[in-house]
Design a protein around this motif. Structure first.
Motif, PDB file in Angstrom:
ATOM      1  N   MET A   1       0.844  -1.195   0.000  1.00 40.49           N
ATOM      2  CA  MET A   1       0.000   0.000   0.000  1.00 40.49           C
ATOM      3  C   MET A   1       0.881   1.248   0.000  1.00 40.49           C
ATOM      4  SD  MET A   1      -2.983   1.095   2.696  1.00 40.49           S
ATOM      5  CE  MET A   1      -3.854  -0.457   2.420  1.00 40.49           C
ATOM      6  N   HIS A   2       0.493   2.242  -0.801  1.00 43.65           N
ATOM      7  CA  HIS A   2       1.292   3.463  -0.925  1.00 43.65           C
ATOM      8  C   HIS A   2       1.252   4.252   0.379  1.00 43.65           C
ATOM      9  CE1 HIS A   2       2.749   7.281  -2.694  1.00 43.65           C
ATOM     10  NE2 HIS A   2       3.328   6.458  -3.567  1.00 43.65           N
ATOM     11  N   VAL A   3       2.344   5.047   0.584  1.00 43.83           N
ATOM     12  CA  VAL A   3       2.451   5.812   1.829  1.00 43.83           C
ATOM     13  C   VAL A   3       1.305   6.814   1.955  1.00 43.83           C
ATOM     14  CG1 VAL A   3       3.902   7.385   3.153  1.00 43.83           C
ATOM     15  CG2 VAL A   3       4.953   5.519   1.864  1.00 43.83           C
ATOM     16  N   SER A   4       0.966   7.476   0.847  1.00 44.88           N
ATOM     17  CA  SER A   4      -0.124   8.459   0.898  1.00 44.88           C
ATOM     18  C   SER A   4      -1.456   7.802   1.255  1.00 44.88           C
ATOM     19  CB  SER A   4      -0.241   9.169  -0.450  1.00 44.88           C
ATOM     20  OG  SER A   4      -0.545   8.240  -1.479  1.00 44.88           O
ATOM     21  N   SER A   5      -1.678   6.569   0.798  1.00 49.08           N
ATOM     22  CA  SER A   5      -2.907   5.855   1.136  1.00 49.08           C
ATOM     23  C   SER A   5      -2.952   5.514   2.619  1.00 49.08           C
ATOM     24  CB  SER A   5      -3.029   4.584   0.300  1.00 49.08           C
ATOM     25  OG  SER A   5      -3.079   4.890  -1.076  1.00 49.08           O
ATOM     26  N   VAL A   6      -1.795   5.138   3.174  1.00 51.70           N
ATOM     27  CA  VAL A   6      -1.736   4.829   4.603  1.00 51.70           C
ATOM     28  C   VAL A   6      -2.025   6.077   5.435  1.00 51.70           C
ATOM     29  CG1 VAL A   6      -0.265   4.011   6.471  1.00 51.70           C
ATOM     30  CG2 VAL A   6      -0.154   2.910   4.229  1.00 51.70           C
ATOM     31  N   LEU A   7      -1.388   7.186   5.067  1.00 48.89           N
ATOM     32  CA  LEU A   7      -1.615   8.435   5.802  1.00 48.89           C
ATOM     33  C   LEU A   7      -3.064   8.895   5.668  1.00 48.89           C
ATOM     34  CD1 LEU A   7       1.648  10.405   4.917  1.00 48.89           C
ATOM     35  CD2 LEU A   7       1.099   9.228   7.043  1.00 48.89           C
ATOM     36  N   TYR A   8      -3.628   8.708   4.479  1.00 50.69           N
ATOM     37  CA  TYR A   8      -5.026   9.076   4.258  1.00 50.69           C
ATOM     38  C   TYR A   8      -5.948   8.235   5.132  1.00 50.69           C
ATOM     39  CZ  TYR A   8      -9.403   9.899   1.714  1.00 50.69           C
ATOM     40  OH  TYR A   8     -10.694  10.217   1.373  1.00 50.69           O
ATOM     41  N   ALA A   9      -5.663   6.937   5.222  1.00 51.63           N
ATOM     42  CA  ALA A   9      -6.473   6.058   6.073  1.00 51.63           C
ATOM     43  C   ALA A   9      -6.352   6.447   7.543  1.00 51.63           C
ATOM     44  CB  ALA A   9      -6.049   4.607   5.863  1.00 51.63           C
ATOM     45  N   VAL A  10      -5.138   6.816   7.975  1.00 54.09           N
ATOM     46  CA  VAL A  10      -4.934   7.246   9.364  1.00 54.09           C
ATOM     47  C   VAL A  10      -5.723   8.518   9.653  1.00 54.09           C
ATOM     48  CG1 VAL A  10      -3.220   8.091  11.014  1.00 54.09           C
ATOM     49  CG2 VAL A  10      -2.688   6.124   9.570  1.00 54.09           C
ATOM     50  N   LEU A  11      -5.710   9.464   8.707  1.00 49.54           N
ATOM     51  CA  LEU A  11      -6.473  10.701   8.885  1.00 49.54           C
ATOM     52  C   LEU A  11      -7.966  10.422   8.965  1.00 49.54           C
ATOM     53  CD1 LEU A  11      -4.630  13.163   6.449  1.00 49.54           C
ATOM     54  CD2 LEU A  11      -4.580  13.176   8.946  1.00 49.54           C
ATOM     55  N   LEU A  12      -8.442   9.490   8.144  1.00 51.10           N
ATOM     56  CA  LEU A  12      -9.868   9.157   8.173  1.00 51.10           C
ATOM     57  C   LEU A  12     -10.254   8.490   9.491  1.00 51.10           C
ATOM     58  CD1 LEU A  12     -10.626   7.838   4.569  1.00 51.10           C
ATOM     59  CD2 LEU A  12     -11.112  10.087   5.533  1.00 51.10           C
ATOM     60  N   VAL A  13      -9.410   7.600   9.988  1.00 49.25           N
ATOM     61  CA  VAL A  13      -9.702   6.943  11.262  1.00 49.25           C
ATOM     62  C   VAL A  13      -9.743   7.967  12.395  1.00 49.25           C
ATOM     63  CG1 VAL A  13      -8.821   5.320  12.976  1.00 49.25           C
ATOM     64  CG2 VAL A  13      -8.795   4.705  10.559  1.00 49.25           C
ATOM     65  N   THR A  14      -8.764   8.872  12.416  1.00 49.68           N
ATOM     66  CA  THR A  14      -8.733   9.915  13.441  1.00 49.68           C
ATOM     67  C   THR A  14      -9.967  10.808  13.352  1.00 49.68           C
ATOM     68  OG1 THR A  14      -6.307   9.924  13.304  1.00 49.68           O
ATOM     69  CG2 THR A  14      -7.355  11.767  14.424  1.00 49.68           C
ATOM     70  N   THR A  15     -10.338  11.171  12.127  1.00 49.80           N
ATOM     71  CA  THR A  15     -11.522  12.003  11.927  1.00 49.80           C
ATOM     72  C   THR A  15     -12.779  11.279  12.378  1.00 49.80           C
ATOM     73  OG1 THR A  15     -10.458  13.057  10.026  1.00 49.80           O
ATOM     74  CG2 THR A  15     -12.839  13.308  10.225  1.00 49.80           C
ATOM     75  N   CYS A  16     -12.864   9.992  12.089  1.00 54.39           N
ATOM     76  CA  CYS A  16     -14.026   9.193  12.491  1.00 54.39           C
ATOM     77  C   CYS A  16     -14.179   9.183  14.009  1.00 54.39           C
ATOM     78  CB  CYS A  16     -13.885   7.781  11.946  1.00 54.39           C
ATOM     79  SG  CYS A  16     -15.174   6.629  12.482  1.00 54.39           S
ATOM     80  N   LEU A  17     -13.105   8.872  14.716  1.00 56.51           N
ATOM     81  CA  LEU A  17     -13.169   8.800  16.177  1.00 56.51           C
ATOM     82  C   LEU A  17     -13.495  10.158  16.795  1.00 56.51           C
ATOM     83  CD1 LEU A  17     -10.079   6.487  16.846  1.00 56.51           C
ATOM     84  CD2 LEU A  17     -12.493   5.847  16.832  1.00 56.51           C
ATOM     85  N   ALA A  18     -12.853  11.205  16.271  1.00 52.10           N
ATOM     86  CA  ALA A  18     -13.085  12.546  16.820  1.00 52.10           C
ATOM     87  C   ALA A  18     -14.504  13.017  16.538  1.00 52.10           C
ATOM     88  CB  ALA A  18     -12.074  13.525  16.230  1.00 52.10           C
ATOM     89  N   SER A  19     -15.012  12.744  15.346  1.00 49.17           N
ATOM     90  CA  SER A  19     -16.364  13.179  14.990  1.00 49.17           C
ATOM     91  C   SER A  19     -17.417  12.486  15.847  1.00 49.17           C
ATOM     92  CB  SER A  19     -16.614  12.894  13.507  1.00 49.17           C
ATOM     93  OG  SER A  19     -17.946  13.196  13.154  1.00 49.17           O
ATOM     94  N   VAL A  20     -17.305  11.177  15.969  1.00 53.33           N
ATOM     95  CA  VAL A  20     -18.296  10.427  16.738  1.00 53.33           C
ATOM     96  C   VAL A  20     -18.269  10.821  18.207  1.00 53.33           C
ATOM     97  CG1 VAL A  20     -18.993   8.124  17.490  1.00 53.33           C
ATOM     98  CG2 VAL A  20     -18.313   8.501  15.119  1.00 53.33           C
ATOM     99  N   SER A  21     -17.078  10.900  18.787  1.00 57.51           N
ATOM    100  CA  SER A  21     -16.968  11.211  20.218  1.00 57.51           C
ATOM    101  C   SER A  21     -17.434  12.629  20.528  1.00 57.51           C
ATOM    102  CB  SER A  21     -15.523  11.010  20.680  1.00 57.51           C
ATOM    103  OG  SER A  21     -14.638  11.851  19.947  1.00 57.51           O
ATOM    104  N   THR A  22     -17.053  13.594  19.699  1.00 52.78           N
ATOM    105  CA  THR A  22     -17.419  14.985  19.959  1.00 52.78           C
ATOM    106  C   THR A  22     -18.918  15.205  19.820  1.00 52.78           C
ATOM    107  OG1 THR A  22     -15.262  15.698  19.117  1.00 52.78           O
ATOM    108  CG2 THR A  22     -16.962  17.371  19.338  1.00 52.78           C
TER     109      THR A  22
END
Length: 334
Positions: free
Chosen positions: A1-22
């Motif tokens: 998997m490309h580095v940009s795809s990994v970073l993009y997935a990490v950003l999406l996971v962080t956004t998901c957790l922050a959005s739901v919790s907030t």
């Protein structure tokens, strides 16, 4: 998997957790503090539900697809439904935010007529009209006007914006997205202008006992929050809108990294909306502090109730050991 795809997935996971919790935290405050349920609290509730649903559905779908999942990597029925939900929630969130800003503008600039203009009945009617409008506009691709497709760069099912669907693309971008954004920014500029004029001369606040002078500092803090509320919308939405208009009129290939960042910034608004539009206000901060104090009191009460149980258990064990037939023998090694 490309580095940009990994970073993009990490950003999406962080956004998901922050959005739901907030947004879940904001719903808890609404459930536990009746004083937050004003005549127009349904507007904030609508925005919160939209942002939370984005974090629970669309963002996990993007993470799943970016990691090689096959369900949302084809133009299937599931993909089209996911794209419909994406457009519906984004439009409903943006238009709910617009009406929240209109409500705030009316309360500040027309305080004498505010109670007559924004009632609870009218607020719920506005919410119903917003959701009907957003549902109809998100359903246009199912009627033959535009279509939904999988976007490999963003790992999401989205509306296909381009020269082949120019009418639908312009309708969605101008009427559905750009107009509410410009309305919000224009109203915030007007509110800041009123706050600045009021801050220069100060004001007097009165309660049941006396009146007192309010200095410029509180107005300055509120102005900073208002400017931030308008600025983050422009920062998060401008890249996506710019790329979309370029796709319509120029059909140029957009770098994958640029498109991923633009989509992530749009999804990031589901995290920033509750903080800048609700939790940043004093009444919400006070409610949050009260909720935290109650939570600590509950934890202390639970710990205090566990101590007697532990003592009773220890006493029972000691009494069983001292019964006849349960004597212990001690062996001494020399």
């Amino acid at each position: 998997m490309h580095v940009s795809s990994v970073l993009y997935a990490v950003l999406l996971v962080t956004t998901c957790l922050a959005s739901v919790s907030t947004n879940a935290l904001l719903l808890v405050l609404f459930a536990t503090h009746l004083k937050l349920r004003t005549e127009t609290w349904a507007l904030t509730l609508s925005l919160t539900i939209c942002d939370m649903m984005l974090g629970l559905t669309i963002v996990p779908a993007g993470v799943y697809s970016s990691c090689g999942g096959g369900l949302f990597t084809e133009d299937t029925t599931a993909c089209r439904l996911a794209a419909f939900l994406f457009v519906l929630l984004q439009l409903a969130s943006l238009h709910s935010l617009t009406w929240m800003t209109i409500d705030k503008f009316t309360e500040i600039c027309f305080p004498l007529h505010y109670a007559q203009l924004f009632t609870s009945h009218r607020t719920w009617l506005i919410i119903a009209c917003v959701w009907v409008y957003c549902t109809v506009q998100a359903s246009f691709p199912f009627m033959g006007l535009g279509y939904y497709a999988y976007n490999g760069n963003a790992s999401l099912c989205m509306p296909s914006l381009g020269s082949s669907t120019k009418a639908y693309s312009l309708l969605l971008l101008i009427l559905g997205m750009s107009t509410p954004l410009m309305t919000v920014c224009a109203l915030y500029i007007a509110i800041v202008h009123v706050a600045k004029r009021q801050a220069r001369r100060g004001t007097f606040m009165c309660n049941e006992q006396h009146c007192y002078y309010v200095p410029i500092r509180p107005y300055f803090r509120n102005t900073v929050l208002l400017v931030a509320s308008a600025a983050y919308l422009l920062v998060c939405w401008t890249p996506y809108l710019t790329i979309s208009f370029m796709d319509i009129f120029h059909d140029e290939d957009i770098p994958s990294l640029v498109e991923k960042i633009s989509i992530w910034l749009v999804l990031l608004t589901s995290v920033l909306n509750p903080w800048l539009n609700s939790l940043g206000q004093k009444k919400y901060r006070t409610a949050l502090q009260e909720t935290w104090k109650k939570f600590k009191q509950i934890c202390v009460h639970v710990e205090q109730n566990q101590l007697p149980l532990q003592r009773e258990t220890h006493i029972c064990l000691r009494s069983q050991l001292t019964l006849p037939g349960n004597t212990t023998q001690t062996t001494v090694h020399t």
